[in-house]
Design a protein around this motif. Sequence first.
Motif, PDB file in Angstrom:
ATOM      1  N   LYS A  35      -4.630  -1.949  -5.610  1.00 43.96           N
ATOM      2  CA  LYS A  35      -3.271  -1.465  -5.818  1.00 43.96           C
ATOM      3  C   LYS A  35      -2.315  -2.332  -4.993  1.00 43.96           C
ATOM      4  O   LYS A  35      -2.639  -2.735  -3.877  1.00 43.96           O
ATOM      5  CB  LYS A  35      -3.134  -0.004  -5.369  1.00 43.96           C
ATOM      6  CG  LYS A  35      -3.874   0.995  -6.256  1.00 43.96           C
ATOM      7  CD  LYS A  35      -3.175   1.173  -7.591  1.00 43.96           C
ATOM      8  CE  LYS A  35      -3.855   2.236  -8.443  1.00 43.96           C
ATOM      9  NZ  LYS A  35      -3.204   2.396  -9.757  1.00 43.96           N
TER      10      LYS A  35
ATOM     11  N   ASN B  56     -10.553   8.572   0.311  1.00 42.59           N
ATOM     12  CA  ASN B  56      -9.434   8.095   1.131  1.00 42.59           C
ATOM     13  C   ASN B  56      -9.862   6.949   2.034  1.00 42.59           C
ATOM     14  O   ASN B  56      -9.497   6.885   3.207  1.00 42.59           O
ATOM     15  CB  ASN B  56      -8.831   9.224   1.960  1.00 42.59           C
ATOM     16  CG  ASN B  56      -8.053  10.220   1.118  1.00 42.59           C
ATOM     17  OD1 ASN B  56      -7.662   9.894  -0.008  1.00 42.59           O
ATOM     18  ND2 ASN B  56      -7.836  11.404   1.637  1.00 42.59           N
TER      19      ASN B  56
ATOM     20  N   PHE C 206       0.840  -1.274  -4.041  1.00 42.23           N
ATOM     21  CA  PHE C 206       1.502  -0.395  -3.068  1.00 42.23           C
ATOM     22  C   PHE C 206       0.828   0.976  -3.121  1.00 42.23           C
ATOM     23  O   PHE C 206       0.517   1.473  -4.199  1.00 42.23           O
ATOM     24  CB  PHE C 206       3.000  -0.246  -3.379  1.00 42.23           C
ATOM     25  CG  PHE C 206       3.681  -1.547  -3.683  1.00 42.23           C
ATOM     26  CD1 PHE C 206       4.020  -2.409  -2.657  1.00 42.23           C
ATOM     27  CD2 PHE C 206       3.979  -1.908  -4.985  1.00 42.23           C
ATOM     28  CE1 PHE C 206       4.642  -3.618  -2.939  1.00 42.23           C
ATOM     29  CE2 PHE C 206       4.596  -3.107  -5.269  1.00 42.23           C
ATOM     30  CZ  PHE C 206       4.927  -3.971  -4.238  1.00 42.23           C
ATOM     31  N   ILE C 207       0.617   1.577  -1.953  1.00 42.56           N
ATOM     32  CA  ILE C 207      -0.025   2.894  -1.891  1.00 42.56           C
ATOM     33  C   ILE C 207       0.811   3.805  -0.999  1.00 42.56           C
ATOM     34  O   ILE C 207       1.283   3.388   0.073  1.00 42.56           O
ATOM     35  CB  ILE C 207      -1.460   2.796  -1.327  1.00 42.56           C
ATOM     36  CG1 ILE C 207      -2.323   1.914  -2.230  1.00 42.56           C
ATOM     37  CG2 ILE C 207      -2.092   4.170  -1.197  1.00 42.56           C
ATOM     38  CD1 ILE C 207      -3.720   1.695  -1.698  1.00 42.56           C
ATOM     39  N   ASP C 208       0.982   5.046  -1.420  1.00 49.60           N
ATOM     40  CA  ASP C 208       1.705   6.034  -0.627  1.00 49.60           C
ATOM     41  C   ASP C 208       0.840   6.449   0.557  1.00 49.60           C
ATOM     42  O   ASP C 208      -0.294   6.917   0.394  1.00 49.60           O
ATOM     43  CB  ASP C 208       2.043   7.250  -1.486  1.00 49.60           C
ATOM     44  CG  ASP C 208       3.094   8.139  -0.830  1.00 49.60           C
ATOM     45  OD1 ASP C 208       3.164   8.148   0.418  1.00 49.60           O
ATOM     46  OD2 ASP C 208       3.841   8.807  -1.564  1.00 49.60           O
ATOM     47  N   LYS C 209       1.354   6.300   1.778  1.00 50.66           N
ATOM     48  CA  LYS C 209       0.579   6.562   2.992  1.00 50.66           C
ATOM     49  C   LYS C 209       0.147   8.014   3.116  1.00 50.66           C
ATOM     50  O   LYS C 209      -0.834   8.324   3.788  1.00 50.66           O
ATOM     51  CB  LYS C 209       1.392   6.172   4.229  1.00 50.66           C
ATOM     52  CG  LYS C 209       1.711   4.691   4.324  1.00 50.66           C
ATOM     53  CD  LYS C 209       2.521   4.399   5.575  1.00 50.66           C
ATOM     54  CE  LYS C 209       2.882   2.922   5.666  1.00 50.66           C
ATOM     55  NZ  LYS C 209       3.690   2.638   6.874  1.00 50.66           N
ATOM     56  N   GLU C 210       0.855   8.943   2.495  1.00 47.70           N
ATOM     57  CA  GLU C 210       0.565  10.360   2.704  1.00 47.70           C
ATOM     58  C   GLU C 210      -0.794  10.762   2.155  1.00 47.70           C
ATOM     59  O   GLU C 210      -1.322  11.811   2.499  1.00 47.70           O
ATOM     60  CB  GLU C 210       1.649  11.220   2.062  1.00 47.70           C
ATOM     61  CG  GLU C 210       1.653  11.194   0.545  1.00 47.70           C
ATOM     62  CD  GLU C 210       2.777  12.036  -0.047  1.00 47.70           C
ATOM     63  OE1 GLU C 210       2.540  12.622  -1.105  1.00 47.70           O
ATOM     64  OE2 GLU C 210       3.864  12.088   0.564  1.00 47.70           O
ATOM     65  N   TYR C 211      -1.406   9.931   1.306  1.00 50.14           N
ATOM     66  CA  TYR C 211      -2.712  10.268   0.750  1.00 50.14           C
ATOM     67  C   TYR C 211      -3.864   9.910   1.689  1.00 50.14           C
ATOM     68  O   TYR C 211      -5.017  10.207   1.412  1.00 50.14           O
ATOM     69  CB  TYR C 211      -2.911   9.552  -0.584  1.00 50.14           C
ATOM     70  CG  TYR C 211      -1.976  10.044  -1.676  1.00 50.14           C
ATOM     71  CD1 TYR C 211      -2.094  11.332  -2.196  1.00 50.14           C
ATOM     72  CD2 TYR C 211      -0.980   9.226  -2.174  1.00 50.14           C
ATOM     73  CE1 TYR C 211      -1.233  11.782  -3.187  1.00 50.14           C
ATOM     74  CE2 TYR C 211      -0.110   9.670  -3.173  1.00 50.14           C
ATOM     75  CZ  TYR C 211      -0.248  10.952  -3.666  1.00 50.14           C
ATOM     76  OH  TYR C 211       0.602  11.389  -4.644  1.00 50.14           O
TER      77      TYR C 211
ATOM     78  N   THR D 112       0.145  -0.730   3.867  1.00 49.02           N
ATOM     79  CA  THR D 112       0.135  -0.269   2.474  1.00 49.02           C
ATOM     80  C   THR D 112       1.373  -0.695   1.695  1.00 49.02           C
ATOM     81  O   THR D 112       1.504  -0.368   0.521  1.00 49.02           O
ATOM     82  CB  THR D 112       0.011   1.271   2.428  1.00 49.02           C
ATOM     83  OG1 THR D 112       1.057   1.850   3.219  1.00 49.02           O
ATOM     84  CG2 THR D 112      -1.339   1.720   2.956  1.00 49.02           C
ATOM     85  N   ASP D 113       2.293  -1.439   2.339  1.00 51.71           N
ATOM     86  CA  ASP D 113       3.400  -2.029   1.591  1.00 51.71           C
ATOM     87  C   ASP D 113       2.941  -3.228   0.781  1.00 51.71           C
ATOM     88  O   ASP D 113       3.690  -3.747  -0.061  1.00 51.71           O
ATOM     89  CB  ASP D 113       4.514  -2.476   2.551  1.00 51.71           C
ATOM     90  CG  ASP D 113       5.244  -1.289   3.162  1.00 51.71           C
ATOM     91  OD1 ASP D 113       5.207  -0.200   2.551  1.00 51.71           O
ATOM     92  OD2 ASP D 113       5.835  -1.449   4.237  1.00 51.71           O
TER      93      ASP D 113
END
Length: 655
Positions: free
Chosen positions: A291, A324, A293-298, A313-314
Amino acid sequence: MEELKNYGHQHPLLMLNQEQLLGNGNGVVDCSRCGEKVSAPCFGCVECCGFYLHKTCAEAPLELNHPFHRHHPLLLLQNPPYTSYTWCKFIYHCSCGLDFHIKCALFTFNIAERNLKELEHVALEDPSFSSKNDGGNLGKCFACWEPLAMYTYFSVGCGFNLHKKCAELPLKMDHLCHRKHPLVLQFNSERLSCKTCQVTQQRGFLYGCSACKLAIHIDCASPLSVIEDKSHPHPFTLFWRRIPFVCDACGTEGHHVAYTCGTCGIMVHKKCISLPRIIGQICHIHRLFHKYFIDKEYFESLNCLWCHEAVDTDYGSYFCADCNVIFHVNCALKEKEWYCIVSQENEDDKSHDIPVNSITKVLETNDAGEATVIEHCEHKHYLMLSDKMREHGDKCCDACLLLISAKFYHCLRCDFFLHKSCAELPKKKLFLKHGCDEEQFSGPKPCILTSDCMFNCGLCRYLSNGFSYKCNECGSHVCLRCLDLLLQDAVKIPGHKHPLLLYFDYEGQCGACGRDFFFAFRCKDCNFQLCKLCVIQPTRVRHKCDEHILALTYDKVNDYAKYHYCDVCEKERDPRHWFYHCETCDTSVHVDCVLGKYSFIKFGGTYSVTIHEHPLTFVKKIHYYPECVTCGKPCEDLSLECAEPGCNYIVHYDC
């Protein structure tokens, strides 16, 4: 008839035509310099002593100023400096470590000097490289390392095969990424990495500037303006930059050449355009997806599972949505033999992901819903849940062969015990790198839980007759102690306050035994590391040297030097290394003296085998040392003895 006094031979040489050559050895002779077959015109010894030279080899200069290697001259040597050059009688050698077979040096010299008339004898298409042979596998061009086309300049047997277009490359070029000086076509004798793709090409040609220590691969010097790849829905467009950039696909720095996708707003290295979308990685059981970009909250943790450093993760990464788990792109793809690309046809295949419990039937449960009486796939009687450590505390689990602890299942009819956790293991499990994948990791293999007699664990190499997971494809085994270790993201050792993380590419010395290792369980917070064997050492063992259970000890029990001895072998112990100790008796023992060769073998159990009509049981050094029925020698080591009363059959395990 031309006469030549030649270097490397004591007699004069004469020029021979085809007729004269046929009269000397039927025309089938080897050149004494390059070792290849000689053809006329050539030189031969006037004394007919078997010394022949190609005309080009005879006229080769003793010192060659090669245009592709301008730093130093190449010197012609009769005796190669390395024993590996068994096929080369003469080579051109440079003090910087560059060596060429004489024919290859002259071949590339003529290419560089555009002496194409000197190459008229070189076939544009050699029969051995016909596209009709070997399924069209033509080898690779020495200049650009791309597959050879139908027509090439060809140097027999040495790999200096060139596309015609590569043989005609300009010797100098002006380039946008380096405007100070022109770039010159040359060998990469200084082993410089390409300014564009950052890859170091060990062989072949490239464009370089010696003054600035700069190199650019041939294909990087004139990159494609547009590239399309099936791993991305849009085409990428070439964008020249004279400043560094960070690649959105892998998160590392790039220089000068980037490719952009205007639709997605991303900028990447050329090599990252074709990153595999889905891979299997040796240090994680599930598929990993790329991926941008990935949303850090996961994610609970953003530390890479390979290097254990934080992932930004940017930028692009590989991740597992089920666990995870996240990887840096370059960590996931670091070793070619440790990952495999998952094809689009197999990306939805999860047939092996559903575990089947090895408890075949639950007969009774308690008020909390916990199974108290069960049937297990590896035992013929019912097993009952118990926590009576005082009554059975000196017994070993038949699965992992460690002393039982906490809750366990046991058989009321025979001496059989299972930790509750061992009893609940799945019948089938996917397992990572072992004997099936010596050349290339091809993904996890299905392995079956079994208790088939004796095996050597493929990871720790201990001999055992406990439970193991056996590979369907190669038959190799993994013991339950190693399995438990590999399933943990971090290992907690009682003798150390921080968790230990697995590093696959770390060399050092084990803090427990002092041995060298090439991968380790390390602490990020302090300078402490363990080899894989010490991590799986049992914390509690029983040994005949003491009536009590011995505990694995991590610190000095006594500072007096006279106490640093092993009570089994009576040799000195290194106080820095782990040992087993009994506080009641003050017994201290080397780890190896306690574990020995057979610590993970349970004696007394019976096994049905084809070599004898009755069941056999494992024994070791029984008191009267009977003779082995196979070799006739006394059974002083691990043996199999008949369990049937009155039958005197006994055989060494190795026999």
